[in-house]
Design an enzyme around this catalytic site. Structure first.
Site, PDB file in Angstrom:
ATOM      1  N   LYS A 229       0.861  -1.185   0.000  1.00  0.00           N
ATOM      2  CA  LYS A 229       0.000   0.000   0.000  1.00  0.00           C
ATOM      3  C   LYS A 229       0.894   1.231   0.000  1.00  0.00           C
ATOM      4  CE  LYS A 229      -3.907   2.374   1.958  1.00  0.00           C
ATOM      5  NZ  LYS A 229      -3.341   3.644   1.436  1.00  0.00           N
ATOM      6  N   ARG A 234      -4.013   8.508  -5.736  1.00  0.00           N
ATOM      7  CA  ARG A 234      -4.719   7.505  -6.524  1.00  0.00           C
ATOM      8  C   ARG A 234      -5.240   8.176  -7.788  1.00  0.00           C
ATOM      9  NH1 ARG A 234      -8.465   3.315  -5.142  1.00  0.00           N
ATOM     10  NH2 ARG A 234      -8.946   2.176  -7.065  1.00  0.00           N
ATOM     11  N   GLU A 277      -1.360   4.315  -8.533  1.00  0.00           N
ATOM     12  CA  GLU A 277      -0.949   5.303  -7.538  1.00  0.00           C
ATOM     13  C   GLU A 277       0.206   6.117  -8.114  1.00  0.00           C
ATOM     14  OE1 GLU A 277      -1.815   6.419  -3.365  1.00  0.00           O
ATOM     15  OE2 GLU A 277      -2.729   4.978  -4.728  1.00  0.00           O
ATOM     16  N   LYS A 400      -7.783  -3.025   2.654  1.00  0.00           N
ATOM     17  CA  LYS A 400      -6.488  -2.407   2.962  1.00  0.00           C
ATOM     18  C   LYS A 400      -6.088  -2.807   4.379  1.00  0.00           C
ATOM     19  CE  LYS A 400      -8.753   2.046   3.930  1.00  0.00           C
ATOM     20  NZ  LYS A 400      -8.813   3.480   3.547  1.00  0.00           N
TER      21      LYS A 400
END
Length: 532
Positions: A229, A234, A277, A400
């Site tokens: 992550k 984003r 991302e 997540k």
């Protein structure tokens, strides 16, 4: 505007989502397409920017109400919200009530920005003396830029889907992107079924919930894609009709902010949409997100800045391939097509495929998650290999799994009123740590406490105020709170010399005294170890 005011009252009077949706459907069924368009804009937060300085609003409202400025200020501090204060202080008028259309209100808000101060004042006096009740309240909330209607975007989409007799995914897609209700028609936004949308419009983003169960409960780890992550922006990268567009998750068009992505206009084939991302990347690893923020805030990017903080997109999904919407296909297939698409040395200087993390079991993944910051990430993303690309935030297929936040114990030293429903409560707090015998402020936070804790703390603040600075109260340095945060960076805005990323209250430490709170040196130690 009268009918929209009735809708606002119906929404505000209920906590049940079914009633809120029913009220919106009823409203959409009754009003014209033009009125619907502006209502949708307000409901999803697409409202005009504040057109008049707040100092002018206070001065003009005081004069109209016939009260001295000090009394207006005291009223504002008691109410805690400027729009509501303006509404409460407006005198009873003998002029007949007028209710302009939402379009007229939007147009006025836009025009006010270009008016002289005298023209602004006269225009506002007209509205202030002819509007009543909820309509006046809504006008003032728009005027101050603080209008929030108590519905989520998801509920608005649900209501529109029922009204239009379309599926929610289609409506969500049609609402994407920035649009101006003054230059858009309702039929432009929601064309007939089968009509192609403008080629620059992104797809709705699929969002993950925080993991709320033991990872072992998800089943075989081999059924899941595990990725780092990352901390960035984003975004969706769109290549259609010979043009390139880059959209953020917040639906801001950022193409001009990322000039290094320009070559993709010729390198990527038409009919391509990639989800990923956007992060600062140099020497084979991510740079701190704070470095990226220095770029985003600049109007003109120098060659030196582009060289010092180069950006890439770490790609983790392919949504459109050769002009076909492939979001319904399994992630396993979309990832394979993504790999084939960007397997090009020229592209790999700009587009990196997200790393597929391999762990023998969930315990090994948990061990990595605990040490995630050592690997320049915030934790792990978990995605079912067989999952489609959904719309909005949904539970089940994507999760997540972030590393536990940093935390530090701090003393509350200031308090300020909240907004909206919390305007009469002290909910926004400033926290400090010890620097020798002095408390130095380092963070503000307003989330993390229960309603019961907020009410209890509010009573204590009102009884233990030492000094007032306008709407801010300095309180006795008694209460300790555990403050959680995602990162720390050097800052000259705080006396502590540091600033926190996403600070929030984890718990009220009633078991600790102020003397037991952390110190400035503790923060500086974190800055040296993990600073940005």
């Amino acid at each position: 505007m009268r009918v929209f005011a009735q809708l606002f009252e119906a929404i505000d009077s209920s906590t049940k989502t079914s009633r809120k949706v029913a009220a919106m459907v009823d409203y959409f069924d009754r009003v014209s397409d033009e009125e619907k368009l502006f209502a949708v804009a307000l409901l999803i937060g697409n409202k005009p920017k504040r057109p008049v300085a707040t100092t002018s609003l206070r001065e003009w409202a005081s004069a109209l109400a016939g009260i001295p400025s000090w009394l207006f200020e005291e009223s504002y501090y008691a109410v805690g919200d400027l729009g509501e204060t303006l509404t409460l202080l407006m005198p009873q008028q003998s002029r007949p009530e007028e209710t302009p259309t939402l379009k007229a209100v939007f147009a006025t808000m836009t025009a006010l920005r270009k008016y002289s101060p005298m023209e602004q004042r006269e225009t506002l006096y007209t509205f202030w003396t002819t509007l009543r009740g909820t309509a006046l309240f809504l006008f003032n909330k728009m005027l101050t830029g603080s209008l929030r209607v108590g519905v989520s975007r998801k509920l608005v989409i649900n209501a529109l889907a029922r009204h239009l007799d379309r599926d929610e995914a289609t409506v969500a897609h049609q609402l994407m992107g920035k649009w101006d209700p003054l230059t858009t028609r309702f039929t432009d936004l929601f064309p007939q079924q089968g009509t192609a949308l403008p080629h620059h419009i992104p797809y709705p983003f699929y969002l993950a919930y925080a993991l709320d169960r033991e990872p072992a409960d998800l089943g075989d780890i081999n059924n899941w894609l595990l990725e780092k992550k990352l901390d960035g922006i984003r975004g969706q990268l769109i290549r259609r009709n010979g043009e390139l567009f880059i959209w953020s998750r917040g639906e801001d068009l950022l193409t001009d902010k990322f000039p290094e992505f320009g070559p993709l206009t010729t390198l990527l084939p038409d009919g391509t949409v990639i989800d990923g991302e956007i992060i600062p990347w140099k020497d084979g690893h991510p740079l701190p997100f704070a470095r990226m923020q220095t770029r985003i805030g600049r109007k003109n990017l120098s060659a030196k800045m582009l060289q010092e903080v180069p950006l890439v997109m770490v790609c983790f999904d392919l949504l459109e391939y050769e002009g076909r919407d492939i979001r319904h296909e399994p992630l396993l297939i979309r990832r394979a097509q993504l790999a084939a698409l960007i397997d090009n040395p020229a592209l790999q200087r700009i587009l990196l495929r997200s790393e597929e993390m391999a762990f023998p079991d969930w315990q090994a993944a948990a061990d990595f998650r605990e040490r995630a910051r050592q690997f320049h990430c915030e934790g792990l993303m978990l995605k079912q290999w067989q999952s489609a690309y959904g719309v909005g935030r949904r539970k089940g297929d994507w999760w997540k799994w972030k590393a536990d936040p940093f935390s530090i114990d701090a003393v509350m030293i200031y308090a300020q009123s909240g907004h909206g429903r919390r305007a009469n409560l002290y909910t926004d707090y400033t926290f400090a740590v010890w620097d020798g015998d002095t408390l130095v402020p380092f963070a503000k936070a307003y989330s993390g406490l229960t309603d019961t804790e907020i009410k209890s703390l509010d009573r204590w603040i009102k009884q233990n105020t030492v000094e007032k600075f306008g709407p801010v109260r300095r309180v006795k340095p008694v209460h300790v709170f555990e403050i959680g945060f995602e990162g720390v960076q050097a800052s000259n805005r705080h006396k502590s010399g540091v600033a926190l990323r996403f600070p929030r209250m984890l718990r009220w430490r009633l078991d600790k005294t102020a003397a037991e709170a952390n110190t400035k040196d503790d923060l500086l130690d974190l800055l040296r170890l993990y600073g940005q």
